[in-house]
Design a protein around this motif. Structure first.
Motif, PDB file in Angstrom:
ATOM      1  N   THR A 100      -5.626  -3.044   4.498  1.00 29.92           N
ATOM      2  CA  THR A 100      -6.151  -2.432   3.277  1.00 29.92           C
ATOM      3  C   THR A 100      -5.828  -3.370   2.130  1.00 29.92           C
ATOM      4  OG1 THR A 100      -6.042  -0.181   4.109  1.00 29.92           O
ATOM      5  CG2 THR A 100      -5.882  -0.445   1.724  1.00 29.92           C
TER       6      THR A 100
ATOM      7  N   CYS B 231       0.831  -1.212   0.000  1.00 27.47           N
ATOM      8  CA  CYS B 231       0.000   0.000   0.000  1.00 27.47           C
ATOM      9  C   CYS B 231       0.859   1.253   0.000  1.00 27.47           C
ATOM     10  CB  CYS B 231      -0.922   0.021   1.221  1.00 27.47           C
ATOM     11  SG  CYS B 231      -2.233  -1.201   1.125  1.00 27.47           S
TER      12      CYS B 231
ATOM     13  N   HIS C 137      -9.207  -0.002  -3.629  1.00 25.98           N
ATOM     14  CA  HIS C 137      -8.916  -0.676  -2.362  1.00 25.98           C
ATOM     15  C   HIS C 137     -10.048  -0.557  -1.346  1.00 25.98           C
ATOM     16  CE1 HIS C 137      -4.893  -0.667  -4.042  1.00 25.98           C
ATOM     17  NE2 HIS C 137      -4.562  -1.585  -3.141  1.00 25.98           N
TER      18      HIS C 137
ATOM     19  N   PHE D 123      -2.346   0.806   7.087  1.00 21.54           N
ATOM     20  CA  PHE D 123      -2.898   0.116   5.915  1.00 21.54           C
ATOM     21  C   PHE D 123      -2.671  -1.391   5.990  1.00 21.54           C
ATOM     22  CE2 PHE D 123      -1.748   4.468   4.862  1.00 21.54           C
ATOM     23  CZ  PHE D 123      -2.982   4.955   4.458  1.00 21.54           C
TER      24      PHE D 123
END
Ligand code: ATP
Ligand code: MG
Ligand code: MG
Length: 291
Positions: free
Chosen positions: A250, A48, A224, A247
């Motif tokens: 994520t 990410c 995402h 993240f």
């Protein structure tokens, strides 16, 4: 009420104490360079950050400076320390979204239909009326039932965000927001967080709006699902700003799915409610500035 103190660390290389409001203490270390911190590497999160450094969202996330291997042989991500430009900062972590577990985690939990006594106990400790008659009789709840219920005791399920931790200028701090749920309770917490700092709320509002505008343009955001990600609010006497952090959960939206981050989540549709949370934050800061 259990007294809670955040992890204050004074690292030799840094002249200021560092404050960590969430996560395991062992996940963070001082960075090798001034103004950086290390977070234990999670490949999903690294991916990410690599994408974010090339995305329009870059100004709103800590700068990613690559991997570092520590003496213990563990790999870490080197990140910009968002506190380094502040003097005795006040810090607040708000976890964004209408749920904090992945679809995948829920699906896994559903495979196990065993009744959990420990989760039943946790449930009745917070709300003795939460279990159904059947659940009371068996003194157990299933894990997916517990996971879904847990998001309804805070503002997560209704407002699309919750306060995860706060540290104020006077040194007081709290993580006691598990059941901070109503808009009124949140307003009070935000007032308390920004009291004596009249410049903070307007600056936060402006930054929240810039983030919202930028998310609309962001290929990263479009593709995402942001679960368990936070906005980190930081202010001192002179400045106030906020950043998107965390993240670790994520993940790319599956190929055949598209999400708008603003629709109601139904099991399997991958909606995260990120914009529901952001819009509510904006509306709450707008009302704070008006009074
Ligand atoms: P969890 O999943 O439990 O939220 P985590 O281990 O994934 O925790 P983060 O949420 O990324 O960790 O960070 C935990 C805390 O550390 C944040 O609430 C914040 O106080 C601090 N923190 C994280 N990243 C930074 C940063 N770049 N600069 C300053 N502080 C940070
Ligand atoms: Mg976090
Ligand atoms: Mg995390």
């Amino acid at each position: 009420i259990v007294q809670w103190t955040p992890f204050f660390q004074t690292y030799k290389k840094q002249r200021y104490p560092w404050i960590q409001l969430a996560g395991h203490q062992g996940n963070f270390k001082a960075g090798p360079d001034q103004g950086t911190i290390l977070k234990k590497l999670c490949p999903q999160e690294e991916r990410c950050f690599q994408l974010l450094m090339k995305d329009v969202l870059r100004p709103f996330v800590p700068e990613y400076k690559g991997q570092v291997t520590c003496e213990d042989g563990e790999l870490y991500l080197q990140l910009q320390d968002l506190l380094s430009d502040f003097d005795s900062p006040c810090v607040m972590d708000c976890k964004i979204g209408v749920r904090t577990y992945l679809e995948e985690e829920l699906a896994k939990a559903k495979e196990k239909t065993k009744l959990r006594k420990d989760m039943y106990e946790k449930m009745i400790q917070i709300d003795p009326k939460a279990p159904t008659e059947e659940e009371h009789r068996s003194k157990g709840v299933t894990k997916p039932r517990y996971m879904i219920w847990r998001e309804t005791i805070s503002s997560t399920a209704t407002l699309g965000f919750r306060i995860d931790g706060v540290k104020k200028a006077d040194g007081t701090s709290s993580k006691d927001f598990k059941t901070t749920k109503t808009r009124e309770q949140i307003v009070e917490s935000f007032k308390d967080f920004t009291s004596n700092f009249p410049n903070a709320a307007p600056k936060y509002l402006e930054r929240l709006k810039s983030i919202r505008d930028t998310l609309k343009e962001s290929p990263f955001f479009r593709s995402h699902e942001l679960i368990g990600s936070s906005l980190l609010f930081v202010h001192d006497k002179r400045r106030a700003s906020l950043w998107m952090i965390d993240f670790a959960k994520t993940v790319p939206v599956p190929d055949n799915v598209s999400i708008d981050h603003n629709s109601v989540w139904e099991v399997g549709n991958h909606e995260d409610g990120y914009l529901i949370g952001l819009n509510n934050l904006i509306s709450i800061f707008e009302s704070l500035i008006k009074d």
